[in-house]
Design a protein around this motif. Structure first.
Motif, PDB file in Angstrom:
ATOM      1  N   ARG A   1       0.832  -1.190   0.000  1.00 63.10           N
ATOM      2  CA  ARG A   1       0.000   0.000   0.000  1.00 63.10           C
ATOM      3  C   ARG A   1       0.875   1.251   0.000  1.00 63.10           C
ATOM      4  NH1 ARG A   1      -4.440  -1.789   4.616  1.00 63.10           N
ATOM      5  NH2 ARG A   1      -5.538  -3.347   3.331  1.00 63.10           N
ATOM      6  N   SER A   2       0.360   2.314  -0.571  1.00 60.47           N
ATOM      7  CA  SER A   2       1.114   3.560  -0.668  1.00 60.47           C
ATOM      8  C   SER A   2       0.699   4.501   0.454  1.00 60.47           C
ATOM      9  CB  SER A   2       0.859   4.229  -2.021  1.00 60.47           C
ATOM     10  OG  SER A   2       1.232   3.377  -3.084  1.00 60.47           O
ATOM     11  N   ASP A   3       1.694   5.051   1.160  1.00 55.60           N
ATOM     12  CA  ASP A   3       1.378   6.020   2.212  1.00 55.60           C
ATOM     13  C   ASP A   3       2.154   7.320   2.063  1.00 55.60           C
ATOM     14  OD1 ASP A   3       3.931   5.340   2.980  1.00 55.60           O
ATOM     15  OD2 ASP A   3       3.332   4.263   4.782  1.00 55.60           O
ATOM     16  N   THR A   4       2.944   7.432   0.976  1.00 55.37           N
ATOM     17  CA  THR A   4       3.711   8.656   0.728  1.00 55.37           C
ATOM     18  C   THR A   4       3.726   8.929  -0.767  1.00 55.37           C
ATOM     19  OG1 THR A   4       5.151   8.186   2.609  1.00 55.37           O
ATOM     20  CG2 THR A   4       5.941   9.794   1.021  1.00 55.37           C
ATOM     21  N   LEU A   5       3.624  10.199  -1.115  1.00 52.64           N
ATOM     22  CA  LEU A   5       3.738  10.599  -2.505  1.00 52.64           C
ATOM     23  C   LEU A   5       5.014  11.413  -2.661  1.00 52.64           C
ATOM     24  CD1 LEU A   5       1.858  10.468  -5.147  1.00 52.64           C
ATOM     25  CD2 LEU A   5       1.547  12.908  -4.729  1.00 52.64           C
ATOM     26  N   TYR A   6       5.887  10.997  -3.572  1.00 48.31           N
ATOM     27  CA  TYR A   6       7.109  11.744  -3.873  1.00 48.31           C
ATOM     28  C   TYR A   6       6.874  12.590  -5.117  1.00 48.31           C
ATOM     29  CZ  TYR A   6       9.522   8.822  -0.494  1.00 48.31           C
ATOM     30  OH  TYR A   6       9.909   8.203   0.661  1.00 48.31           O
ATOM     31  N   VAL A   7       7.355  13.814  -5.091  1.00 49.87           N
ATOM     32  CA  VAL A   7       7.112  14.757  -6.180  1.00 49.87           C
ATOM     33  C   VAL A   7       8.426  15.398  -6.591  1.00 49.87           C
ATOM     34  CG1 VAL A   7       5.843  16.795  -6.929  1.00 49.87           C
ATOM     35  CG2 VAL A   7       4.805  15.242  -5.264  1.00 49.87           C
TER      36      VAL A   7
ATOM     37  N   LEU B   1       4.981  14.239   0.096  1.00 51.97           N
ATOM     38  CA  LEU B   1       3.706  14.616   0.683  1.00 51.97           C
ATOM     39  C   LEU B   1       3.203  13.452   1.519  1.00 51.97           C
ATOM     40  CD1 LEU B   1       1.982  16.383  -2.366  1.00 51.97           C
ATOM     41  CD2 LEU B   1       3.038  17.454  -0.387  1.00 51.97           C
ATOM     42  N   ASP B   2       3.050  13.695   2.808  1.00 50.33           N
ATOM     43  CA  ASP B   2       2.555  12.664   3.717  1.00 50.33           C
ATOM     44  C   ASP B   2       1.050  12.803   3.890  1.00 50.33           C
ATOM     45  OD1 ASP B   2       5.104  11.452   4.323  1.00 50.33           O
ATOM     46  OD2 ASP B   2       5.563  13.277   5.450  1.00 50.33           O
TER      47      ASP B   2
ATOM     48  N   GLY C   1     -12.344   8.450   2.693  1.00 52.56           N
ATOM     49  CA  GLY C   1     -12.752   9.542   1.825  1.00 52.56           C
ATOM     50  C   GLY C   1     -11.804   9.706   0.650  1.00 52.56           C
ATOM     51  N   ILE C   2     -11.538  10.960   0.296  1.00 56.96           N
ATOM     52  CA  ILE C   2     -10.701  11.286  -0.851  1.00 56.96           C
ATOM     53  C   ILE C   2      -9.603  12.234  -0.387  1.00 56.96           C
ATOM     54  CG2 ILE C   2     -10.641  12.338  -3.144  1.00 56.96           C
ATOM     55  CD1 ILE C   2     -13.679  11.693  -3.297  1.00 56.96           C
ATOM     56  N   VAL C   3      -8.345  11.867  -0.663  1.00 57.52           N
ATOM     57  CA  VAL C   3      -7.227  12.720  -0.283  1.00 57.52           C
ATOM     58  C   VAL C   3      -6.834  13.572  -1.484  1.00 57.52           C
ATOM     59  CG1 VAL C   3      -5.496  10.945  -0.836  1.00 57.52           C
ATOM     60  CG2 VAL C   3      -4.913  12.806   0.714  1.00 57.52           C
ATOM     61  N   ILE C   4      -6.628  14.860  -1.222  1.00 59.05           N
ATOM     62  CA  ILE C   4      -6.218  15.818  -2.251  1.00 59.05           C
ATOM     63  C   ILE C   4      -4.752  16.165  -2.033  1.00 59.05           C
ATOM     64  CG2 ILE C   4      -6.621  18.087  -3.265  1.00 59.05           C
ATOM     65  CD1 ILE C   4      -8.961  16.228  -3.676  1.00 59.05           C
ATOM     66  N   PHE C   5      -3.926  15.963  -3.050  1.00 61.47           N
ATOM     67  CA  PHE C   5      -2.519  16.362  -3.015  1.00 61.47           C
ATOM     68  C   PHE C   5      -2.382  17.653  -3.822  1.00 61.47           C
ATOM     69  CE2 PHE C   5      -2.458  11.695  -2.738  1.00 61.47           C
ATOM     70  CZ  PHE C   5      -1.705  11.501  -1.590  1.00 61.47           C
ATOM     71  N   ASP C   6      -2.079  18.741  -3.150  1.00 64.48           N
ATOM     72  CA  ASP C   6      -1.918  20.042  -3.792  1.00 64.48           C
ATOM     73  C   ASP C   6      -0.445  20.218  -4.145  1.00 64.48           C
ATOM     74  OD1 ASP C   6      -1.645  22.748  -4.444  1.00 64.48           O
ATOM     75  OD2 ASP C   6      -3.255  23.346  -3.077  1.00 64.48           O
ATOM     76  N   LEU C   7      -0.108  20.057  -5.419  1.00 62.77           N
ATOM     77  CA  LEU C   7       1.294  20.108  -5.837  1.00 62.77           C
ATOM     78  C   LEU C   7       1.840  21.531  -5.775  1.00 62.77           C
ATOM     79  CD1 LEU C   7       1.143  17.690  -8.911  1.00 62.77           C
ATOM     80  CD2 LEU C   7       1.616  17.158  -6.517  1.00 62.77           C
ATOM     81  N   GLU C   8       1.022  22.516  -6.097  1.00 61.99           N
ATOM     82  CA  GLU C   8       1.495  23.901  -6.097  1.00 61.99           C
ATOM     83  C   GLU C   8       1.881  24.354  -4.692  1.00 61.99           C
ATOM     84  OE1 GLU C   8       1.958  25.735  -8.697  1.00 61.99           O
ATOM     85  OE2 GLU C   8       0.996  24.539 -10.259  1.00 61.99           O
ATOM     86  N   ASN C   9       1.108  23.916  -3.692  1.00 60.27           N
ATOM     87  CA  ASN C   9       1.354  24.353  -2.315  1.00 60.27           C
ATOM     88  C   ASN C   9       2.009  23.284  -1.453  1.00 60.27           C
ATOM     89  OD1 ASN C   9       0.047  27.016  -2.488  1.00 60.27           O
ATOM     90  ND2 ASN C   9      -1.810  25.840  -2.837  1.00 60.27           N
ATOM     91  N   ALA C  10       2.367  22.140  -2.061  1.00 63.97           N
ATOM     92  CA  ALA C  10       3.042  21.045  -1.345  1.00 63.97           C
ATOM     93  C   ALA C  10       2.295  20.673  -0.059  1.00 63.97           C
ATOM     94  CB  ALA C  10       4.491  21.417  -1.034  1.00 63.97           C
ATOM     95  N   SER C  11       0.990  20.418  -0.208  1.00 68.99           N
ATOM     96  CA  SER C  11       0.173  20.115   0.961  1.00 68.99           C
ATOM     97  C   SER C  11      -0.858  19.036   0.618  1.00 68.99           C
ATOM     98  CB  SER C  11      -0.544  21.374   1.464  1.00 68.99           C
ATOM     99  OG  SER C  11      -1.443  21.862   0.477  1.00 68.99           O
ATOM    100  N   THR C  12      -1.460  18.464   1.666  1.00 75.24           N
ATOM    101  CA  THR C  12      -2.521  17.478   1.489  1.00 75.24           C
ATOM    102  C   THR C  12      -3.718  17.872   2.335  1.00 75.24           C
ATOM    103  OG1 THR C  12      -1.635  16.098   3.270  1.00 75.24           O
ATOM    104  CG2 THR C  12      -0.912  15.578   1.043  1.00 75.24           C
ATOM    105  N   ARG C  13      -4.897  17.446   1.897  1.00 74.03           N
ATOM    106  CA  ARG C  13      -6.098  17.627   2.699  1.00 74.03           C
ATOM    107  C   ARG C  13      -7.056  16.493   2.392  1.00 74.03           C
ATOM    108  NH1 ARG C  13     -10.116  20.926  -0.393  1.00 74.03           N
ATOM    109  NH2 ARG C  13      -9.168  21.507  -2.383  1.00 74.03           N
ATOM    110  N   LEU C  14      -8.052  16.332   3.237  1.00 71.14           N
ATOM    111  CA  LEU C  14      -8.964  15.195   3.131  1.00 71.14           C
ATOM    112  C   LEU C  14     -10.388  15.674   2.907  1.00 71.14           C
ATOM    113  CD1 LEU C  14      -9.215  12.078   3.399  1.00 71.14           C
ATOM    114  CD2 LEU C  14      -9.770  12.454   5.816  1.00 71.14           C
TER     115      LEU C  14
END
Length: 636
Positions: free
Chosen positions: A464-470, A481-482, A515-528
């Motif tokens: 399973r994936s728990d980290t996104l590398y950018v 992004l954690d 739910g759905i996780v949003i990875f914001d690449l421009e702001n280097a952030s995550t939200r749910l």
């Protein structure tokens, strides 16, 4: 002054008169006037086209909430297999059932404007039994079309000389073709084309609004003959026994193409770069430097194929027999048009080093070997070598590995990135933060807006994936992004370039339950975007760009069922679309568990979530899993 390209417009999928004139107030701008059709309503998408290029889609005013409409299906409707919706007109669609023994597909026209869902008279057909529906939708138009049967012949000679055209607010039209066609497909400008086999192959272009048919010949790659060339089997003799292509031909202008060939698709000893003319004849050939060969991804054979010949010449089969190779074009190449250079990813014959070879297309320039540094190799454990073109930065990004692998792995790991700058031909190397690794297999890694992203895979967490590398291709920096604390992993990553974000199913214990996780690449952030109360999981379907809404399907257990959910990406607000009375499931039924030792039975998805029309169309099923109606949701 008037625009050089022809302009057209529609509102809510209906044609709208349009005119444009040069602005008298602002230099370089045109003022466009669109006359609203009688059907226009708040929330309709306004589409403006110059030639076949669409402008940014906007809505006519706004709605305070989604508009929900429902039409019951004819009594006894069952065994639906496909839904084909108008590309631009919400609520205009065809539902197709199981193909009959006579080759005809029983179909239902659903028209929310006319408030009817009725069987379509006549017989509509397709060339192959495995096709789920004979109908197709015109691209950037509102019409639907299908070949009108019964069949008059076989696919090779054409099965019908008539086409049925369905247009909103008009009676069905039967169009006569200049010959028997094998297929009908979308064509530019909302039109359709019917392919008429023969020598030469012909195309009949159909205007759905007028029924007018114009005819033309199909261009055949490589010239002459009665059919198109299958480039998967194409051989071009470049000399010294080199004739097997490992790249598809790349157009370089002046009616020429660049290719790379090798002496054997199995054990490569020689390779050449070549420029060929339209007849496939080499004009220039250049040997690869001694000690270097194109880096080829591991060979992948077609399922179930051994070493014998392929009956009928299966596309992709080795010339003269042998197992079918799925990925014959296994080399990684990149053309830089600005500098007229052609780059090939290469590996040393002793596997000690990787690099690029630059083949100039202009006369008088020498080729150049650009090696990677010691211990850096292109990740090569997938059936295609992954590279990512960074258009804004004018670079090519390559995921790297510390070892020169040559086997396909389920999860192919990379530990960093390497970029080739086309401007100065310099290589830069970037290591991931925290000594991480990311998976480059399939959709686990991709690029959007000059960001390259990859999800990690942790064998200790069942992959399973728990980290996104950018990797930021503009700044040549990498970050991670954690996940939010309530999420343990994510799956099924999708991109939405207009907002520079990624979205994925978030998991606490089961996929989508968080739910759905949003990875914001421009702001280097995550939200749910959390799963709402009363629901057990959420499956994202798409994002509607005109209104920045994310559409998802939420699942319940007590009572069992699904509903449409609409998340506002700007405010985070959620709209839960109530199902009509008697509807338990929308769009798709849960898969039926298989017998012991057998996989679950896949259920067809009878849904159309259309970013172009800002609308969602789904079939509704009752608690007994029977199709009972169609739900149209116009997003606000």
């Amino acid at each position: 002054a008037s625009p050089r390209a022809a302009i057209r417009a529609n509102v809510g999928g209906m044609n709208a008169p349009v005119s444009a004139r040069l602005s008298s107030e602002i230099a370089g701008e045109f003022e466009v006037s669109i006359e609203l059709p009688p059907t226009a309503q708040d929330g309709d998408v306004v589409n403006l086209f110059a030639g076949n290029n669409a402008g940014n889609r906007v809505t006519l005013k706004t709605r305070n909430a989604p508009k929900v409409e429902y039409l019951p299906l004819p009594a006894g409707t069952n065994n639906l297999r496909a839904l084909t919706a108008s590309d631009l007109r919400p609520g205009y669609l065809v539902l197709a059932g199981v193909r009959g023994e006579d080759g005809c597909y029983p179909s239902i026209l659903v028209d929310f404007d006319a408030k009817k869902a009725e069987p379509i008279p006549g017989c509509h057909i397709a060339a192959a039994a495995q096709i789920q529906t004979p109908f197709t939708a015109g691209t950037d138009g509102n019409a639907l079309a299908a070949l009108l049967g019964p069949a008059e012949g076989e696919a090779a000679t054409g099965i019908s000389s008539k086409v049925t055209i369905l247009v909103p607010a008009a009676e069905p039209r039967a169009v006569d073709l200049p010959g028997k066609a094998s297929t009908v497909n979308p064509a530019p400008g909302g039109n359709f084309n019917a392919l008429i086999p023969g020598t030469p192959i012909r195309l009949a272009i159909i205007d759905p609004d007028t029924g007018e048919v114009t005819e033309g010949a199909v261009g055949v790659p490589g010239g002459g003959g009665g059919g198109a060339i299958n480039i998967n089997n194409l051989q071009i003799d470049l000399g010294d026994g080199v004739k097997e292509l490992v790249t598809p031909p790349t157009g370089i202008g002046q009616n020429q193409q660049a290719i790379v060939g090798v002496d054997s698709l199995e054990t490569v000893a020689k390779a050449k770069f070549a420029i060929i003319n339209p007849q496939g004849q080499p004009q220039i050939t250049v040997d690869f430097p001694e000690g270097w060969l194109p880096l080829l991804a591991p060979a992948q054979q077609a399922p179930g194929q051994g070493g014998g010949g392929i009956p009928g010449g299966l596309p992709g089969g080795l010339p003269g027999g042998g197992a079918a190779m799925v990925n014959r074009f296994r080399a990684a190449v990149q053309l830089d048009n600005a500098t007229r250079q052609y780059y090939v990813l290469v590996r040393a014959t002793d596997k000690s080093k990787d690099g690029f070879i630059r083949f100039p297309l202009a006369a008088g320039q020498e080729l150049q070997v650009i090696p990677f540094s010691e211990g850096k190799f292109a990740a090569s454990c997938t059936n295609q070598i992954r590279t990512f073109s960074l258009e804004l930065a004018r670079r090519l990004a390559v995921p790297t590995s510390p070892t020169p692998e040559n086997l396909i792995r389920t999860a192919c790991g990379a530990a960093g990135f390497l970029t080739l700058d086309f401007s100065n031909r310099q290589i830069s190397e970037i290591t991931l933060p925290g000594q991480g690794q990311f998976n480059i297999t399939g959709n686990a890694a991709n690029d959007v807006n000059d960001y390259v992203y990859g999800a990690n895979t942790d064998p200790g967490q069942q992959n399973r994936s728990d980290t996104l590398y950018v990797f930021d291709g503009v700044t040549s920096s990498a970050f991670r992004l954690d996940l939010p604390p309530e999420v343990s992993s994510f799956a099924n990553v999708n991109a939405f370039p207009p907002m520079g974000i990624l979205y994925a199913q978030a998991t606490a214990r089961a996929i989508g339950d968080a739910g759905i996780v949003i990875f914001d690449l421009e702001n280097a952030s995550t939200r749910l975007l959390p799963t709402p109360a009363g629901f057990t999981s959420v499956q994202p379907l798409t994002i509607l760009p005109a209104t920045r809404k994310l559409v998802a399907r939420g699942a319940k257990i007590e009572p069992a069922g699904t509903q449409i959910l609409i998340y506002d990406l700007l405010s985070g607000d959620l709209q839960i679309v109530a199902n009509p009375d008697g509807v338990a499931f929308v769009g798709a039924l849960p898969n039926v568990p298989g017998q012991p030792g057998q996989p679950a039975q896949q259920q067809p998805a009878l849904q159309n979530v259309n970013p172009k029309s800002n609308a969602i169309t789904v079939v509704g099923f009752d608690a007994q899993r029977r199709p009972v109606g169609v739900l149209l949701v116009r997003a606000h």
